[in-house]
Scaffold this motif. Structure first.
Motif, short mmCIF file in Angstrom:
data_model
loop_
_atom_site.label_atom_id
_atom_site.label_comp_id
_atom_site.label_asym_id
_atom_site.label_seq_id
_atom_site.Cartn_x
_atom_site.Cartn_y
_atom_site.Cartn_z
N SER A 17 0.83 -1.21 0.00
CA SER A 17 0.00 0.00 0.00
C SER A 17 0.87 1.26 0.00
CB SER A 17 -0.95 -0.01 1.19
OG SER A 17 -0.25 -0.15 2.40
N SER A 18 2.02 1.20 0.63
CA SER A 18 2.90 2.38 0.67
C SER A 18 3.39 2.74 -0.73
CB SER A 18 4.09 2.12 1.59
OG SER A 18 4.86 1.03 1.12
N LEU A 19 3.54 1.77 -1.62
CA LEU A 19 3.96 2.06 -2.98
C LEU A 19 2.88 2.81 -3.76
CD1 LEU A 19 5.67 -1.34 -3.90
CD2 LEU A 19 6.81 0.83 -3.41
N LYS A 20 1.62 2.50 -3.44
CA LYS A 20 0.50 3.20 -4.09
C LYS A 20 0.46 4.67 -3.71
CE LYS A 20 -3.14 -0.21 -4.70
NZ LYS A 20 -4.49 -0.60 -4.29
N HIS A 21 0.80 4.96 -2.47
CA HIS A 21 0.63 6.32 -1.95
C HIS A 21 1.87 7.18 -2.05
CE1 HIS A 21 -3.21 4.94 -0.56
NE2 HIS A 21 -2.65 3.95 0.11
N HIS A 22 3.00 6.60 -2.42
CA HIS A 22 4.25 7.36 -2.50
C HIS A 22 4.95 7.06 -3.82
CE1 HIS A 22 3.82 8.42 1.72
NE2 HIS A 22 3.51 7.16 1.95
N HIS A 23 4.31 7.48 -4.92
CA HIS A 23 4.82 7.18 -6.26
C HIS A 23 6.23 7.67 -6.48
CE1 HIS A 23 0.43 7.11 -7.91
NE2 HIS A 23 0.67 6.14 -7.05
N GLU A 43 10.36 -2.77 -12.56
CA GLU A 43 9.10 -2.26 -13.13
C GLU A 43 8.21 -1.83 -11.98
OE1 GLU A 43 7.30 -5.34 -15.46
OE2 GLU A 43 8.96 -5.42 -16.88
N PHE A 44 7.65 -0.64 -12.09
CA PHE A 44 6.76 -0.14 -11.04
C PHE A 44 5.41 0.19 -11.64
CE2 PHE A 44 5.20 3.66 -8.63
CZ PHE A 44 4.71 2.95 -7.55
N ASN A 45 4.35 -0.33 -11.02
CA ASN A 45 2.98 -0.04 -11.43
C ASN A 45 2.33 0.76 -10.31
OD1 ASN A 45 0.18 -0.09 -11.79
ND2 ASN A 45 0.24 -2.08 -12.81
N PRO A 46 2.20 2.08 -10.48
CA PRO A 46 1.67 2.94 -9.42
C PRO A 46 0.22 2.60 -9.03
CG PRO A 46 2.59 4.27 -11.20
CD PRO A 46 2.60 2.86 -11.66
N LYS A 47 -0.61 2.25 -10.01
CA LYS A 47 -2.02 1.94 -9.70
C LYS A 47 -2.14 0.72 -8.80
CE LYS A 47 -4.67 3.93 -13.42
NZ LYS A 47 -5.62 3.68 -14.49
N ALA A 48 -1.33 -0.30 -9.07
CA ALA A 48 -1.39 -1.54 -8.29
C ALA A 48 -0.50 -1.48 -7.05
CB ALA A 48 -0.97 -2.72 -9.16
N GLY A 49 0.40 -0.50 -7.01
CA GLY A 49 1.36 -0.45 -5.90
C GLY A 49 2.29 -1.65 -5.96
#
Length: 119
Positions: A17-23, A43-49
């Motif tokens: 969840s922290s990846l979703k909120h701190h792009h 690879e980073f997917n901001p929508k999925a975190g």
């Protein structure tokens, strides 16, 4: 913080969840990881975190990567092992229940055998 870790040798996925909120912090972490020896690509997917780390298994293990990620503020609550503790707890509970059932059935069978022998 909820954190999901899945590892196939050479590919580590972390969903948090922290990846979703701190792009921005997550993108910075990706750039830092890609400069590290043994990390091939991220690879980073901001929508999925979700963060996927491709690594060379000859140079690194998933636990090495997770340990380093755990030290960052962004993923501090994530496990340092790719093994899920909840799964092993569930296995322990299931094993205990199964063992308890087997013991109970054994005792019942023994008691019935003794009762028949006494008649």
């Amino acid at each position: 913080m909820s954190c999901y870790v899945h590892n196939v040798p050479g590919r580590l996925r972390i969903r948090a969840s922290s990846l979703k909120h701190h792009h921005q912090d997550a993108f910075t972490l990706c750039r830092k990881l890609e400069r590290a020896d043994g990390i091939d690509k991220t690879e980073f997917n901001p929508k999925a975190g979700s963060l996927i780390i491709y690594y060379d298994v000859q140079q690194l293990g998933s636990e090495d990567i997770l340990y380093q990620l755990h030290k960052t503020d962004l993923l501090k609550g994530c496990p340092t092992s790719a093994h899920h503790h909840s799964a092993s707890r569930m296995g322990t509970m299931l094993g205990s229940a199964l063992f308890g059932t087997l013991v109970k059935k054994s005792i019942e069978t023994s008691v019935l055998s003794i009762a028949k022998a006494i008649r």
